[in-house]
Design a protein around this motif. Sequence first.
Motif, PDB file in Angstrom:
ATOM      1  N   ILE A   1    -114.518  89.754  85.057  1.00 28.61           N
ATOM      2  CA  ILE A   1    -115.713  88.899  85.005  1.00 28.61           C
ATOM      3  C   ILE A   1    -116.759  89.488  84.049  1.00 28.61           C
ATOM      4  O   ILE A   1    -117.281  88.797  83.179  1.00 28.61           O
ATOM      5  N   LEU A   2    -117.030  90.799  84.199  1.00 25.93           N
ATOM      6  CA  LEU A   2    -118.111  91.407  83.404  1.00 25.93           C
ATOM      7  C   LEU A   2    -117.717  91.645  81.954  1.00 25.93           C
ATOM      8  O   LEU A   2    -118.501  91.401  81.050  1.00 25.93           O
ATOM      9  N   TYR A   3    -116.495  92.154  81.747  1.00 26.90           N
ATOM     10  CA  TYR A   3    -116.119  92.558  80.387  1.00 26.90           C
ATOM     11  C   TYR A   3    -115.227  91.519  79.711  1.00 26.90           C
ATOM     12  O   TYR A   3    -115.345  91.295  78.516  1.00 26.90           O
ATOM     13  N   GLY A   4    -114.337  90.912  80.495  1.00 28.22           N
ATOM     14  CA  GLY A   4    -113.449  89.913  79.906  1.00 28.22           C
ATOM     15  C   GLY A   4    -114.194  88.638  79.551  1.00 28.22           C
ATOM     16  O   GLY A   4    -114.003  88.071  78.477  1.00 28.22           O
ATOM     17  N   PHE A   5    -115.053  88.187  80.451  1.00 21.83           N
ATOM     18  CA  PHE A   5    -115.767  86.926  80.236  1.00 21.83           C
ATOM     19  C   PHE A   5    -117.202  87.128  79.753  1.00 21.83           C
ATOM     20  O   PHE A   5    -117.532  86.757  78.634  1.00 21.83           O
ATOM     21  N   HIS A   6    -118.067  87.716  80.568  1.00 22.57           N
ATOM     22  CA  HIS A   6    -119.499  87.755  80.243  1.00 22.57           C
ATOM     23  C   HIS A   6    -119.794  88.444  78.919  1.00 22.57           C
ATOM     24  O   HIS A   6    -120.498  87.903  78.081  1.00 22.57           O
ATOM     25  N   GLU A   7    -119.229  89.656  78.734  1.00 19.06           N
ATOM     26  CA  GLU A   7    -119.577  90.430  77.549  1.00 19.06           C
ATOM     27  C   GLU A   7    -119.071  89.773  76.267  1.00 19.06           C
ATOM     28  O   GLU A   7    -119.664  89.942  75.207  1.00 19.06           O
TER      29      GLU A   7
ATOM     30  N   ILE B   1    -103.651  88.508  89.936  1.00 16.75           N
ATOM     31  CA  ILE B   1    -104.803  87.804  89.359  1.00 16.75           C
ATOM     32  C   ILE B   1    -104.438  87.470  87.920  1.00 16.75           C
ATOM     33  O   ILE B   1    -104.012  88.354  87.166  1.00 16.75           O
ATOM     34  N   GLU B   2    -104.617  86.223  87.543  1.00 16.85           N
ATOM     35  CA  GLU B   2    -104.408  85.833  86.145  1.00 16.85           C
ATOM     36  C   GLU B   2    -105.715  85.334  85.570  1.00 16.85           C
ATOM     37  O   GLU B   2    -106.498  84.664  86.246  1.00 16.85           O
ATOM     38  N   ASP B   3    -105.953  85.679  84.293  1.00 16.71           N
ATOM     39  CA  ASP B   3    -107.144  85.184  83.624  1.00 16.71           C
ATOM     40  C   ASP B   3    -106.841  84.984  82.146  1.00 16.71           C
ATOM     41  O   ASP B   3    -105.892  85.554  81.618  1.00 16.71           O
ATOM     42  N   SER B   4    -107.685  84.195  81.496  1.00 17.60           N
ATOM     43  CA  SER B   4    -107.473  83.891  80.078  1.00 17.60           C
ATOM     44  C   SER B   4    -108.475  84.642  79.200  1.00 17.60           C
ATOM     45  O   SER B   4    -108.721  84.262  78.065  1.00 17.60           O
ATOM     46  N   ALA B   5    -109.068  85.709  79.751  1.00 21.29           N
ATOM     47  CA  ALA B   5    -110.036  86.494  78.980  1.00 21.29           C
ATOM     48  C   ALA B   5    -109.301  87.349  77.936  1.00 21.29           C
ATOM     49  O   ALA B   5    -108.075  87.334  77.876  1.00 21.29           O
ATOM     50  N   ILE B   6    -110.081  88.102  77.149  1.00 22.67           N
ATOM     51  CA  ILE B   6    -109.487  88.954  76.121  1.00 22.67           C
ATOM     52  C   ILE B   6    -108.482  89.924  76.757  1.00 22.67           C
ATOM     53  O   ILE B   6    -108.641  90.307  77.920  1.00 22.67           O
ATOM     54  N   PRO B   7    -107.448  90.315  76.012  1.00 20.68           N
ATOM     55  CA  PRO B   7    -106.434  91.213  76.580  1.00 20.68           C
ATOM     56  C   PRO B   7    -107.072  92.508  77.070  1.00 20.68           C
ATOM     57  O   PRO B   7    -107.875  93.108  76.368  1.00 20.68           O
ATOM     58  N   PHE B   8    -106.731  92.882  78.297  1.00 18.62           N
ATOM     59  CA  PHE B   8    -107.235  94.145  78.837  1.00 18.62           C
ATOM     60  C   PHE B   8    -106.203  94.727  79.780  1.00 18.62           C
ATOM     61  O   PHE B   8    -105.905  94.157  80.821  1.00 18.62           O
ATOM     62  N   ASP B   9    -105.659  95.869  79.394  1.00 20.20           N
ATOM     63  CA  ASP B   9    -104.668  96.544  80.219  1.00 20.20           C
ATOM     64  C   ASP B   9    -105.331  97.730  80.907  1.00 20.20           C
ATOM     65  O   ASP B   9    -105.607  98.740  80.272  1.00 20.20           O
TER      66      ASP B   9
END
Lengths: 109, 139
Positions: free
Chosen positions: B49-55, B77-85
């Motif tokens: 939420i904070l880094y994938g989407f908001h930032e 959990i699946e999301d369409s935000a920037i890739p983050f491993d």
Amino acid sequence: MSFTAATEIDNAIATITLTGDLDASSAPVFREQIDIAAQASPKRIVLMASGLDYMASAGLRVLVFANQKLGTDVDIYLVAPQELVLETLQKTGFDQSVIIVDDYDTAIA
Amino acid sequence: MEQLTVPGELASLKLIAEFVLAEASKVGLDKKASYRLRLAIDEIATNIILYGFHESAQKGDLHLSATTDNSKLEIAIEDSAIPFDPINARQVEATELERPLEERQVGGLGVYLAIQGVDQFRYERVSDRNRNIFVMNLA
């Protein structure tokens, strides 16, 4: 359970009573109380934690913020944290940075 | 399979926690294991939420799904935000955990708590989605 934080200042000791679930959405409420406490330039911060049911790393960040805001001379006491909150503090080494005690009287002694 | 879709906002953390605790209760996870699973998912969801989407000024949803096969509970959990491993993100060094508060770098603590709080953690990038998978073994 929703999170609450309430501050009382007495004799240069700021006591903040925490209840409920402390996550990233509720951490600003805690941070605000640290700001309020800091205005009184307390010599000690006492966090009443027995009613704190849950704490994420956002809570640890507020402890770091408190330390930076108040300075290293102001000790932070944590009174009677629940077992799993304590486990998070221990796993992350924060149990070495705050003073964990069983009761309020020890914290204000 | 139980599912939950919530907006990528901090206000969704409460619904996510309720979903996770309900699934943990259904399969009889004890209090400690339930707490650790909730903490792990809360930390990773917060990061998304904070880094994938908001930032990155993106909006999107978090899709949670829970499956069980009697030997384990698996929540993804699946999301369409920037890739983050999270596994390859900055790891907290053991020495960092011993530092006094005034010297603390707080980044990475959430991921640390997440990965070591569950029995298994996996990350997959599937087309344009991040998939974080949390597994708890059932006794």
